[in-house]
Design a protein around this motif. Structure first.
Motif, PDB file in Angstrom:
ATOM      1  N   LYS A 271     -28.646 -16.417 -29.633  1.00 29.35           N
ATOM      2  CA  LYS A 271     -29.708 -17.184 -30.141  1.00 29.35           C
ATOM      3  C   LYS A 271     -29.203 -18.281 -31.020  1.00 29.35           C
ATOM      4  O   LYS A 271     -29.729 -19.433 -30.657  1.00 29.35           O
ATOM      5  CB  LYS A 271     -30.711 -16.280 -30.896  1.00 29.35           C
ATOM      6  CG  LYS A 271     -31.959 -16.817 -31.409  1.00 29.35           C
ATOM      7  CD  LYS A 271     -32.961 -15.683 -32.017  1.00 29.35           C
ATOM      8  CE  LYS A 271     -34.014 -16.317 -32.879  1.00 29.35           C
ATOM      9  NZ  LYS A 271     -33.766 -16.770 -34.192  1.00 29.35           N
ATOM     10  N   ASN A 272     -28.416 -18.026 -31.999  1.00 29.89           N
ATOM     11  CA  ASN A 272     -27.918 -19.039 -32.618  1.00 29.89           C
ATOM     12  C   ASN A 272     -27.103 -20.219 -32.008  1.00 29.89           C
ATOM     13  O   ASN A 272     -27.454 -21.599 -32.227  1.00 29.89           O
ATOM     14  CB  ASN A 272     -27.052 -18.684 -33.791  1.00 29.89           C
ATOM     15  CG  ASN A 272     -26.503 -19.719 -34.749  1.00 29.89           C
ATOM     16  OD1 ASN A 272     -25.177 -20.051 -34.455  1.00 29.89           O
ATOM     17  ND2 ASN A 272     -27.126 -19.940 -35.820  1.00 29.89           N
ATOM     18  N   PHE A 273     -26.463 -19.557 -30.997  1.00 30.07           N
ATOM     19  CA  PHE A 273     -25.683 -20.612 -30.140  1.00 30.07           C
ATOM     20  C   PHE A 273     -26.502 -21.580 -29.458  1.00 30.07           C
ATOM     21  O   PHE A 273     -26.458 -22.745 -29.431  1.00 30.07           O
ATOM     22  CB  PHE A 273     -25.032 -19.818 -29.034  1.00 30.07           C
ATOM     23  CG  PHE A 273     -24.010 -20.757 -28.335  1.00 30.07           C
ATOM     24  CD1 PHE A 273     -22.847 -21.271 -28.950  1.00 30.07           C
ATOM     25  CD2 PHE A 273     -24.300 -21.048 -26.780  1.00 30.07           C
ATOM     26  CE1 PHE A 273     -21.969 -22.374 -28.119  1.00 30.07           C
ATOM     27  CE2 PHE A 273     -23.328 -21.710 -26.105  1.00 30.07           C
ATOM     28  CZ  PHE A 273     -22.478 -22.391 -26.882  1.00 30.07           C
ATOM     29  N   GLU A 274     -27.952 -21.257 -28.840  1.00 31.82           N
ATOM     30  CA  GLU A 274     -28.763 -21.869 -28.110  1.00 31.82           C
ATOM     31  C   GLU A 274     -29.360 -22.952 -29.115  1.00 31.82           C
ATOM     32  O   GLU A 274     -29.418 -24.182 -28.854  1.00 31.82           O
ATOM     33  CB  GLU A 274     -30.000 -21.230 -27.585  1.00 31.82           C
ATOM     34  CG  GLU A 274     -29.535 -20.412 -26.185  1.00 31.82           C
ATOM     35  CD  GLU A 274     -28.912 -21.567 -25.309  1.00 31.82           C
ATOM     36  OE1 GLU A 274     -29.474 -22.707 -25.205  1.00 31.82           O
ATOM     37  OE2 GLU A 274     -28.021 -21.165 -24.630  1.00 31.82           O
ATOM     38  N   GLU A 275     -29.635 -22.460 -30.311  1.00 28.65           N
ATOM     39  CA  GLU A 275     -30.340 -23.591 -31.287  1.00 28.65           C
ATOM     40  C   GLU A 275     -29.269 -24.630 -31.646  1.00 28.65           C
ATOM     41  O   GLU A 275     -29.593 -25.589 -32.002  1.00 28.65           O
ATOM     42  CB  GLU A 275     -30.502 -22.773 -32.604  1.00 28.65           C
ATOM     43  CG  GLU A 275     -31.782 -21.772 -32.590  1.00 28.65           C
ATOM     44  CD  GLU A 275     -31.963 -20.475 -33.659  1.00 28.65           C
ATOM     45  OE1 GLU A 275     -32.826 -19.726 -33.560  1.00 28.65           O
ATOM     46  OE2 GLU A 275     -31.074 -20.714 -34.672  1.00 28.65           O
ATOM     47  N   SER A 276     -28.011 -24.095 -31.781  1.00 19.70           N
ATOM     48  CA  SER A 276     -26.875 -25.144 -32.065  1.00 19.70           C
ATOM     49  C   SER A 276     -26.929 -26.148 -30.928  1.00 19.70           C
ATOM     50  O   SER A 276     -26.468 -27.441 -31.119  1.00 19.70           O
ATOM     51  CB  SER A 276     -25.372 -24.440 -32.180  1.00 19.70           C
ATOM     52  OG  SER A 276     -25.556 -23.493 -33.268  1.00 19.70           O
ATOM     53  N   VAL A 277     -26.984 -25.629 -29.613  1.00 13.08           N
ATOM     54  CA  VAL A 277     -26.792 -26.646 -28.517  1.00 13.08           C
ATOM     55  C   VAL A 277     -27.804 -27.670 -28.657  1.00 13.08           C
ATOM     56  O   VAL A 277     -27.754 -28.685 -28.256  1.00 13.08           O
ATOM     57  CB  VAL A 277     -26.785 -25.836 -27.146  1.00 13.08           C
ATOM     58  CG1 VAL A 277     -27.105 -26.585 -26.002  1.00 13.08           C
ATOM     59  CG2 VAL A 277     -25.586 -25.076 -26.911  1.00 13.08           C
ATOM     60  N   GLU A 278     -29.160 -27.002 -28.915  1.00 15.46           N
ATOM     61  CA  GLU A 278     -30.494 -28.149 -29.107  1.00 15.46           C
ATOM     62  C   GLU A 278     -30.130 -28.864 -30.215  1.00 15.46           C
ATOM     63  O   GLU A 278     -30.447 -30.273 -30.138  1.00 15.46           O
ATOM     64  CB  GLU A 278     -31.601 -27.101 -29.289  1.00 15.46           C
ATOM     65  CG  GLU A 278     -32.241 -26.489 -28.273  1.00 15.46           C
ATOM     66  CD  GLU A 278     -32.384 -27.431 -27.079  1.00 15.46           C
ATOM     67  OE1 GLU A 278     -33.117 -28.315 -27.366  1.00 15.46           O
ATOM     68  OE2 GLU A 278     -32.003 -27.036 -25.963  1.00 15.46           O
TER      69      GLU A 278
END
Lengths: 478, 99
Positions: A271-278
């Motif tokens: 989840k955190n990785f997806e947020e960082s990508v965004e």
């Protein structure tokens, strides 16, 4: 003045404008050490002459000759030699060993006038990912004392996270700077292989080892990296960094999404990785899905090459030249003086379990009959992975992954060695291919009511540290 | 499958004394690690060993040579180095008898 928010950059301004003295700054950290070190077990030794070092630094500042790190209090991992001081690699075999010379990085930091606060706890000889393999007790995570700090540079990461050093040095063979930095919410840089001299760093995996800084900001990371890098005649693998002109268009980041579907990656991390990508997309970076077909073999390659090199490098600890000596068995024909017995008893008693395990594993993969199937094959796959990275860097400027598959785990949670090794799954690749990589704090996971830091990792081509700093500054809004 | 005897032999080769009680656990752990790292055998493509001409950063291995010159002054580091040795005699590190 609130010194807890202080960075190297800010401290430099205060020191040079005489709003803060190097002595007061050193005292601030000594006081914090006094309060926190007992609970966290960060320092194996706090040097007795810290104030004296700070006074010397102040004299340089007063003369107007201060350099970037003059008077800056740093913590040093216990496998980096400082002449005349004890250095043990957190091992019983070197418990009473005193360094006979300065590591090149230490020589450079002394020339800068930096202040060394003490030597930090680590996994024995840097073998581990949690500092649980230290012969002198585990280092605790400041966000949850029941959890590990990560490792092997766990002490150096907590020193920065808990504000008991302004920045620190660690060493990274398979993630030993980046993983603890991620677990503790700070920045950790593994520089290009060869960019920082290994002279005076106790060798673990000589084709993988590199010294790197742990700090609170990108600017601080950059300052320390610039101070310690450079070719060194004492390390034949050291290289001069080519000065590169940053491509202003360097805005593409590749994500090997196929890696995210592996087993064992926690939902919090995903989840955190997806947020960082965004977040990176919103900052204007183009995110490209890339494929690195054999990157998932990196960990296997690592756990062949590294123990092979370990088994060779550890041969020097023999109870004869320095360090622990255990006498032989007096009941044998040659008695206590039996040399073979001295070797075996010294190494059997002096090395901890993980070190012994890796030496045995390395001896196996290098032995006749298995060499080609393991070590030889691992060298070939290393080449294949390097080629895949070179191909990927034709399309993207940087590669993004999480730093670790989960936030900090509980002390004692991972009793099976293989399970522990899997924590290195994202970090070992940069060491396999020699590229620079950085772990940046990217948020928190909330577990059992505690906030646990998470990190993302960026990897770039050899000698392109500037791209890491460039993207990092944007990501951290610095 | 790695046996207790294999571990004993490897430990002897590596000059490490290991308690008998530890052998079984160690055999299991080493076996499981070898099982994991053995997955590299499935990687296809024989690229051969890295050769010197592939250079820095490309996976090449190269020798770095230097002239053997400017030796230290004799005795310059002797005192510090001997101070770390477990046993010394007349300015030498003392080694156990092997005959």
């Amino acid at each position: 003045m609130n010194l807890s928010e202080l960075t190297i950059k800010k401290a430099r301004e205060l020191l040079d404008s005489k709003q803060l003295s190097a002595i007061d700054l050193a005292k601030y950290y000594l006081k914090n050490i006094e309060e926190k070190n007992k609970d966290l077990n960060v320092y194996l030794e706090v040097f007795s002459d810290v104030i004296k070092q700070a006074e010397d630094a102040q004299k340089i500042i007063n003369k107007g000759e201060a350099k970037e790190l003059t008077g800056i209090p740093l913590a040093i991992k216990d496998n980096i030699l400082i002449k005349g001081r004890k250095v043990s690699a957190a091992s019983k075999i070197l418990e009473n060993y005193t360094a006979t010379y300065d590591a090149t990085v230490i020589k450079k930091l002394k020339e800068e006038g930096a202040v060394f606060l003490g030597r930090t706890n680590m996994d024995e000889f840097a073998m581990g990912g949690s500092t649980e393999n230290s012969a002198f007790g585990v280092t605790k995570n400041p966000y949850d004392l029941e959890r590990v700090a990560g490792g092997s540079s766990g002490g150096s990461a907590v020193a920065v996270a808990a504000d008991i050093a302004m920045a620190s040095l660690g060493s990274d063979t398979g993630g030993s700077v980046r993983e603890p930095a991620s677990f503790c919410g700070v920045l950790g840089l593994k520089p290009t292989y060869g960019s920082v001299s290994r002279y005076g760093l106790m060798a673990m995996g000589s084709s993988l080892d590199v010294i790197g800084p742990i700090a609170k900001t990108i600017s601080d990371t950059e300052i320390i990296f610039n101070a310690i890098k450079g070719v060194d005649k004492m390390d034949s693998t050291s290289i001069e960094m080519e000065s590169r002109i940053l491509n202003p268009e360097s805005r593409t980041i590749g994500v090997p999404y196929h890696l995210m579907n592996q087993e064992g990656i926690s939902l919090d991390v995903k989840k955190n990785f997806e947020e960082s990508v965004e977040k990176l997309k919103n900052l204007g970076f183009e995110i490209i899905n890339i494929s690195l077909p054999n990157i998932d073999k990196s960990l296997a390659v690592y756990y062949i090459i590294m123990p092979a090199e370990v088994s060779s490098n550890m041969a020097r600890y023999d109870g004869v030249k320095y360090g622990l000596r255990e006498d032989g068995d007096p009941s044998t024909p040659l008695g206590a003086g039996n040399l073979l017995d001295v070797y075996k008893k010294t190494r059997g008693k002096g090395f901890g379990k993980e070190v012994r395990r890796r030496i045995i594993l390395g001896t196996y993969v290098l032995s006749t009959g298995y060499y080609d199937a393991y070590y030889g094959k691992a060298l070939q796959v290393r080449r294949i992975i390097k080629d895949e990275f070179a191909q990927a860097f034709k399309k993207v400027d940087a590669i993004l992954t999480p730093t670790t598959p989960s936030p900090a785990f509980k002390i004692g949670e991972k009793s099976d060695p293989l399970e522990m090794y899997l924590a290195d799954i994202f970090t070992v690749t940069a060491n396999i291919v020699g590229c620079p990589a950085i772990s940046l704090p990217s948020g928190f996971a909330e577990i059992d009511g505690k906030k646990l830091p998470l990190g993302i990792q960026l990897t770039v081509p050899h000698m392109d540290e500037d791209i890491l700093f460039n993207i990092g500054k944007k990501f951290l809004n610095e | 499958m790695i046996s207790k005897d294999d571990i004993k032999k490897l430990a002897d080769l590596a000059r490490i004394e290991i308690e008998d009680s530890e052998l079984e656990g160690l055999a299991k752990e080493v076996d499981s690690i070898l099982g994991y790292v053995g997955q590299i055998k499935s990687v296809v493509g024989n690229v051969g060993f890295p050769s010197p001409d592939q250079g820095e950063g490309q996976g090449g291995v190269l020798n770095v040579m230097r002239e053997d010159e400017n030796p230290n002054e004799s005795g310059a580091y002797t005192k510090e180095l001997l101070a770390e040795a477990p046993e010394t005699e007349r300015g030498f590190i003392k080694v156990k008898k092997i005959l």
